[in-house]
Design an enzyme around this catalytic site. Structure first.
Site, short mmCIF file in Angstrom:
data_model
loop_
_atom_site.label_atom_id
_atom_site.label_comp_id
_atom_site.label_asym_id
_atom_site.label_seq_id
_atom_site.Cartn_x
_atom_site.Cartn_y
_atom_site.Cartn_z
N ASP A 84 82.18 -24.31 -4.29
CA ASP A 84 81.88 -24.34 -5.73
C ASP A 84 80.47 -23.84 -6.04
O ASP A 84 80.04 -23.91 -7.20
CB ASP A 84 82.04 -25.77 -6.28
CG ASP A 84 83.45 -26.05 -6.81
OD1 ASP A 84 84.15 -25.09 -7.18
OD2 ASP A 84 83.83 -27.24 -6.84
N HIS A 187 82.50 -31.11 -18.35
CA HIS A 187 81.08 -30.72 -18.44
C HIS A 187 80.82 -30.29 -19.89
O HIS A 187 81.69 -29.65 -20.51
CB HIS A 187 80.77 -29.51 -17.54
CG HIS A 187 80.50 -29.83 -16.11
ND1 HIS A 187 80.95 -29.02 -15.08
CD2 HIS A 187 79.82 -30.84 -15.53
CE1 HIS A 187 80.54 -29.52 -13.92
NE2 HIS A 187 79.87 -30.63 -14.17
N CYS A 283 79.60 -21.16 -16.57
CA CYS A 283 79.45 -21.96 -15.35
C CYS A 283 78.93 -21.10 -14.20
O CYS A 283 78.36 -21.62 -13.24
CB CYS A 283 80.78 -22.54 -14.88
SG CYS A 283 81.65 -23.49 -16.08
N1 ARG Z 1 84.98 -26.94 -9.55
C1 ARG Z 1 83.71 -27.14 -10.18
C2 ARG Z 1 83.52 -28.62 -10.47
O1 ARG Z 1 84.47 -29.30 -10.76
C3 ARG Z 1 83.62 -26.32 -11.44
C4 ARG Z 1 82.28 -26.40 -12.10
C5 ARG Z 1 82.22 -25.72 -13.43
N2 ARG Z 1 80.91 -25.67 -13.88
C6 ARG Z 1 80.48 -25.89 -15.14
N3 ARG Z 1 79.24 -25.71 -15.42
N4 ARG Z 1 81.30 -26.34 -16.07
O2 ARG Z 1 82.43 -29.14 -10.40
#
Ligand code: ARG
Length: 293
Positions: A84, A187, A283
């Site tokens: 990630d 988020h 992201c």
């Molecule tokens: N798979 C990552 C997580 O769940 C995705 C992050 C996405 N990032 C963001 N800034 N919304 O943490």
């Protein structure tokens, strides 16, 4: 301006590249080691190992090129065991050379912390660690208003309300907590985007009443761009905004028309492979206030 004058101005600018050098800088991480390896948000469920690395590389490259046209881009090397890491927005939050390094909620992402910490140290930033007891997921959950007057910080699924106090102290800035109540929008940057010109795009159903009230108290009705569910689940709010340019995943023609009406140039890039991990354009970048390379 006459044609001759425009030509002359262009020539002068081209001869002095520093005059046209973009101001914004973003940190990105190439998706060479990107994968959906585990499930820590609803988007990842059913998508374990379902993303194509080849397609992800093509989509990321298109995003990189679009961002690179309007900003400087710095790169951090991907590390084995941190699939990630491409989502650099979660590395931390930076302002005036000071970075609050993320303290990830899920153990699956905690291994990224030393890699990002090393990058920032080598790049000459002042580092501040947020304690493990008060999870904080960086710019994914913390966004400065475009006038820099306040810091919007999400809490609930990832970032803890108890981490907000530290952030307030680091930059001596008012922190406005926003409570995230829909697990799909885990988020803040998945459902809220302050934009140039004093606008804001947001998906109202992702917030509780008090948070909506806080957003409405800050932004007058004509500055609010309310996102409908169909666009929200396409990560419309997960937008990169530099000046009047907005870069984001595919959105409805209704929304792109609305943004264009307000004077924005909308660049849509297919980011389906990253949606499988629960992320899109915003992201995949982290905003930096200085350019080092
Ligand atoms: N798979 C990552 C997580 O769940 C995705 C992050 C996405 N990032 C963001 N800034 N919304 O943490």
């Amino acid at each position: 301006m006459s044609t001759a004058r425009i030509e002359l101005t262009t020539k002068v600018l081209l001869n002095k590249p520093y005059l046209v050098k973009p101001q914004a800088t973003f940190l990105m991480c190439p998706p060479t080691l990107y994968d959906v390896d585990y499930v820590i948000n609803p988007w990842m469920a059913g998508n374990v190992h379902a993303a194509s690395r080849t397609r992800a590389a093509e989509q990321w490259q298109r995003l990189y090129e679009a961002v690179n046209k309007i900003a400087n881009v710095e790169l951090v090397e991907p590390e084995p065991g941190s699939p990630d890491m491409v989502f650099t927005a979660n590395a931390g939050l930076e302002r005036n050379g000071v970075v609050a390094i993320s303290s990830f909620f899920h153990p699956q992402r905690q291994g990224e912390e030393p890699h990002f910490r090393r990058w920032f140290r080598q790049a000459g930033y002042t580092l501040i660690d947020i304690p493990r007891a008060t999870p904080f997921e960086g710019e994914g959950d913390a966004l400065f208003s475009t006038d820099g007057r306040c810091l919007w910080v999400g809490h609930g699924p990832r970032t803890a309300l108890s981490s907000h106090h530290a952030l307030r102290g680091i930059w001596d800035i008012p922190v406005v907590p926003l409570h995230l109540i829909d697990p799909r929008f885990y988020h803040l940057d998945t459902c809220f985007a302050p934009l140039e010109g004093g606008y804001v795009m947001y998906f109202p159903d992702a917030f509780d009443h008090l948070s909506l009230h806080r957003i409405e108290a800050f932004y007058s009705p004509e500055k609010r761009i309310l996102i409908r569910e169909a666009d929200a689940v396409s990560f419309a709010c997960n937008a990169i905004n530099v000046g009047r340019t907005i870069i984001l995943n595919k959105i409805s023609s209704r929304l792109s028309g609305q943004l264009e009406q307000l004077g924005f140039k909308v660049i849509q890039i297919d980011l389906t492979e990253f949606l499988k991990a629960g992320g899109a354009a915003k992201c995949l970048v982290m905003k930096l206030s200085k350019h080092t390379s």
